[in-house]
Design a protein around this motif. Structure first.
Motif, short mmCIF file in Angstrom:
data_model
loop_
_atom_site.label_atom_id
_atom_site.label_comp_id
_atom_site.label_asym_id
_atom_site.label_seq_id
_atom_site.Cartn_x
_atom_site.Cartn_y
_atom_site.Cartn_z
N THR A 1 67.21 47.96 43.66
CA THR A 1 65.96 48.19 42.93
C THR A 1 66.17 47.63 41.53
OG1 THR A 1 66.36 50.30 41.78
CG2 THR A 1 65.80 50.42 44.14
N SER B 1 65.79 49.21 38.74
CA SER B 1 66.30 50.23 37.83
C SER B 1 67.68 50.74 38.17
CB SER B 1 65.33 51.42 37.79
OG SER B 1 65.81 52.44 36.94
N THR C 1 59.98 57.60 41.96
CA THR C 1 60.39 56.67 43.03
C THR C 1 60.65 55.27 42.50
OG1 THR C 1 58.06 56.26 43.55
CG2 THR C 1 59.19 57.97 44.82
N ASP C 2 60.10 54.93 41.34
CA ASP C 2 60.36 53.62 40.75
C ASP C 2 61.72 53.57 40.06
OD1 ASP C 2 59.27 55.51 39.01
OD2 ASP C 2 58.40 54.03 37.67
N HIS C 3 62.41 54.70 40.00
CA HIS C 3 63.76 54.73 39.43
C HIS C 3 64.72 55.43 40.38
CE1 HIS C 3 62.56 53.05 35.57
NE2 HIS C 3 61.47 53.79 35.66
#
Length: 394
Positions: A85, A87, A301-303
């Motif tokens: 990802t 992040s 969820t983005d990290h």
């Protein structure tokens, strides 16, 4: 080395030993900003732990400091790197942890400090070699050189029912032993007996959860401290699992936002597994603020990165800026792994430190960024400063 001149008080009065019935406050002259409290063992059970408390100790300099950010030794011929990802989370292929040179170990430590967790497949490293690798990185959190072995046997058919009387939030996000005066820095887990499917582990970036808070909330949290407590897990493992903890239940006051000693980035230093309250706020304020921040963490969820284990897969992560949780979805099958952990420094918040996003914003569109940074930052083409699109992205 441990600091031995601990000063003990109960209800403000000096005492010679910790109390069984009241909280005992512990202070050290060498760490004037560190607050530690040994909690009473009554009425938690009849067990009297051998260790009343542990004093803080100086930690060797992190091996990542001074490592080459281009990672020329770690990312040598035949090694493939995949950022899972933007992040958090990087997978390395074509390398064996059992054969790392010292320079490779240093560069790996630097990569983990930036990426949070680094993954490997098909590793031949043994338990003894895991311990040897971590002896290079630092000190064992416990006395001596005993391996920390994580044996996960048959799970209950439904842990939500089986552990309904647990006071500790079993299976929730946590950083390993964050209640310690010297919480762990690195942890390494090798799973040698995975279930056919299931048992994944999730990690969340503390860099990411801090940088995505609004600036006013960031400013409010900077400088606050929170109590990290072992009381709930102590009571749960003693009375439900029959394990006798070696150290009395305790709580330690750590910064809500800590500064990472290698990257200098701010990280949200909270986890729902061990943090009970924010110091200085009344109980209602603390409960509601923690509820907000835990929702923020759990929905990030983005990290977040999720890792599917295979036989002899390995994860190496940095507890100083990530939290993690196991997925208990494979009952009643068997899962086994071996984990090693090392002690970290006493957490601090440094005024003037920056978030990862603030630091990376200055690096956008610059050629030749070191390999330690994520692929999007190194290869992405960002809008020019001042454009409307840039304000939406950053």
């Amino acid at each position: 080395m441990p600091v031995h001149n601990a000063k003990l008080t109960v209800d403000g009065a000096p005492v010679e030993k910790v109390s069984d019935t009241k909280p005992t406050d512990v202070r050290w002259d060498e760490y004037p900003d560190l607050a530690h409290r040994v909690l009473p063992i009554r009425p938690l059970g009849d067990h009297v732990p051998q260790n009343p408390f542990k004093s803080p100790r100086d930690i060797p300099q992190d091996r990542a400091i001074g490592a080459d950010p281009n990672l020329p030794n770690l990312l040598g011929p035949g090694v493939e790197r995949l950022d899972l990802t933007p992040s958090i989370g990087t997978q390395l292929s074509g390398i064996q942890l059992s054969n790392l040179t010292d320079k490779q170990k240093d560069e790996l430590a630097l990569l983990v400090a930036h990426r949070g967790v680094v993954f490997f497949r098909d590793q031949d490293i043994t338990a003894e070699q895991q311990r040897a690798l971590f002896d290079y990185y630092g000190d064992n959190p416990e006395d001596g050189k005993k391996l920390i072995v994580n044996n996960i046997q048959e799970q209950e058919p439904d842990f939500r029912r089986a552990y309904v009387h647990f006071k500790w939030p079993f299976a929730d996000f946590h950083a390993d032993s964050s209640f310690a005066v010297n919480p762990p820095s690195f942890s390494l887990l090798r799973v040698d007996e995975p279930p056919p499917v299931g048992g994944d582990t999730l990690w969340i970036s503390g860099y990411g959860t801090y940088e995505t808070l609004s600036p006013p909330l960031q400013a409010f949290l900077d400088g606050l401290k929170a109590w990290h407590s072992s009381e709930l897990v102590y009571e749960s493992v003693l009375n439900h699992w029959g394990v006798k903890p070696p150290t009395r239940p305790h709580e330690t006051l750590h910064p809500v936002v800590r500064t990472h000693p290698v990257t200098g980035y701010k990280s949200l230093n909270l986890n729902s597994g061990f943090v009970t309250r924010i110091d200085g706020l009344n109980r209602y304020e603390s409960d509601k603020l923690l509820e907000l921040l835990y929702t923020h963490i759990h929905t990030a969820t983005d990290h977040q990165v999720r890792w599917r284990w295979e036989k002899n897969s390995v994860a190496l992560w940095d507890n100083r800026h990530v939290t993690h949780r196991a997925t208990h979805d494979y009952a009643p099958l068997h899962r086994h792994g071996v984990r090693v952990t090392i002690a970290g420094e006493v957490p601090v918040f440094k005024a003037g430190s920056r978030s990862r996003r603030e630091a990376e914003r200055e690096l956008r569109n610059k050629p030749g960024l070191p390999a330690v940074y994520n692929e999007n930052l190194r290869k992405g083409i960002y809008p020019a400063e001042g454009e409307e699109a840039a304000s939406k992205l950053w």
